[in-house]
Write an enzyme that holds these catalytic residues in place. Structure first.
Site, PDB file in Angstrom:
ATOM      1  CG  PHE A 144      -1.833   1.234   1.228  1.00 26.67           C
ATOM      2  CD1 PHE A 144      -3.039   1.210   0.537  1.00 26.67           C
ATOM      3  CD2 PHE A 144      -1.476   2.389   1.902  1.00 26.67           C
ATOM      4  CE1 PHE A 144      -3.873   2.322   0.518  1.00 26.67           C
ATOM      5  CE2 PHE A 144      -2.301   3.509   1.899  1.00 26.67           C
ATOM      6  CZ  PHE A 144      -3.504   3.478   1.203  1.00 26.67           C
ATOM      7  CG  ASP A 229       6.169   3.370   1.550  1.00 29.14           C
ATOM      8  OD1 ASP A 229       6.220   3.990   2.626  1.00 29.14           O
ATOM      9  OD2 ASP A 229       5.134   3.309   0.859  1.00 29.14           O
ATOM     10  CE  LYS A 257       0.369   5.609   7.544  1.00 29.85           C
ATOM     11  NZ  LYS A 257      -0.974   6.152   7.787  1.00 29.85           N
TER      12      LYS A 257
END
Length: 412
Positions: A144, A229, A257
């Site tokens: 994702f 990532d 995040k």
């Protein structure tokens, strides 16, 4: 009525339905305030936040260092275009290069989110292959990377992608953690490989030992970029600044995040002189990325993680939580590093567990039918972890009650 002087929570919910797009479904609660690892809803009910805004609120809610940094910066200089720079932007870039152990010549590009950082990495890969046959990007099954068109093309879940095709490509998805599949896929037509050290959205699935080292060797040999990532795994979430170890292990690394502690910010680090020379003036940009307020917030977040010893605390508490979870009835597997944790139960009742946990005063998440994910603030105390561990057996039992009859029928 506007502001916080409001109506009942039911009125808030009705107003939500009549004014916002329904892409998130029905909100579980209307949250009103937070402090530390605790939030309260509009009814005054109290919850222990074990999700942290999906691995975002590294310092919890209303941490004084973060609120002070944002307030002071807003009172000084809130926004400038990227025709200019500011001290917080430069200081944060330097700090990120330091904590990621980036090699000489590495550079930082700031964005507003992980998705935007992924888009920047996508463009980096495109530029690397420009004028050659290097067009294809390799991503992982279960991965994702975001919801914008480029990031969505890299994301594996068909339900997210199909309504919006055609997407940028070509992108090929290969089995996660399979070195042989990676070696077979990477050839002279591949511009880049993108991989998460742990797939958070797929249920906290970890790469096998040695995979990233092999990926570095395979991509380097083929002349392709390796993009890591770290949006969900970085900034202390797994007990170290980077789950993958160092920016030197890749050509580009993506953060977001937890970086801003709750203030939107993302970052792309290009590792070394080669990748850093790919995008030149005018070839990419952003209006809000790297603004003074967001970079001041991120700098305060990093400095607080250091000053409060949160890397060590996260590694310790995560190990403790995983060991205790593994000892519980109905828990069949526990995965993760630091405070990015998932546990599987023996019945597909994860959604019911989330609901039962909420009723008991705990916020958790279900990334799969049998999987519960925890990504609490890094400041979570052992006493708070114990509070959850003590309540969890009853939460699971409550959630499993409606499934008992179904399970019995299936055995007959």
């Amino acid at each position: 009525m506007s502001g916080n002087t409001v109506d009942a929570p039911t009125a808030w919910s009705e107003r939500y339905r009549s004014s916002l797009l329904g892409v998130f479904g029905t909100p579980q609660r209307v949250l009103a305030k937070g402090s530390g690892c605790t939030v309260w809803d509009a009814d005054g009910n109290k919850y222990l936040d074990l999700l942290g805004g999906i691995a975002v609120n590294a310092l919890g809610h209303a941490h004084p260092a973060l609120t002070r940094a944002v307030s002071e910066q807003m009172n000084t200089l809130g926004h400038v275009s990227n025709f200019f720079t500011s001290a917080p932007q430069i200081q944060l870039a330097e700090k990120l290069l330091e904590i990621s152990a980036a090699p000489a010549g590495s550079k930082v590009f700031f964005t507003n989110s992980g998705t935007e950082a992924t888009e920047a990495a996508f463009k980096l890969a495109r530029k690397h292959g420009h004028g050659t046959d290097r067009k294809r990007i390799i991503a992982m099954e279960g991965g994702f990377h975001g919801r914008t068109m480029g990031a969505l093309a890299l994301t594996a879940k068909e339900a997210y992608k199909t309504p919006f095709e055609p997407l940028p490509g070509p992108v090929s998805h290969i089995p996660f953690g399979d070195v042989q599949a990676l070696e077979a896929a990477v050839d002279e037509n591949v511009a880049a490989v993108i991989v998460e050290p742990i797939q958070g959205e797929a249920g906290v699935r970890e790469l096998p030992e040695g995979y990233l080292r092999a990926a570095r060797e395979i991509t380097a040999k083929a002349g392709a970029l390796l993009i890591i990532d770290e949006v969900q795994t970085g900034i202390g979430r797994t007990g170290s600044w980077m789950c993958s170890g160092s920016a030197a292990n890749a050509d580009a690394v993506i953060f977001a995040k937890g970086l801003g502690g709750g203030i939107p910010i993302g970052a792309l680090i290009t590792s070394g002189e080669g990748p850093s020379s790919l995008l030149s003036a005018g070839e990419h940009g952003t209006t809000f990325g790297g603004n003074p307020v967001a970079t001041a917030a991120a700098l305060a977040t990093l400095e607080t993680i250091e000053s409060e010893g949160l890397l060590e605390h996260t590694a310790y508490l995560g190990g403790y939580l995983r060991a205790e979870l593994a000892s519980l009835e109905h828990v069949v597997q526990v995965r993760g590093e630091g405070l990015l944790i998932a546990f599987d139960v023996d019945t597909p009742a994860a959604a019911a567990i989330v609901t039962a946990a909420l009723e008991a005063g705990f916020i958790v998440n279900a990334p799969g039918p049998s999987t519960i994910r925890l990504a609490p603030p890094l400041i979570l105390g052992k006493d708070q972890a114990d509070l959850f561990l003590t309540a969890l057996p009853n939460i699971i039992s409550t959630a499993l009650e409606p499934h008992a009859g179904t399970a019995a029928k299936e055995k007959q």
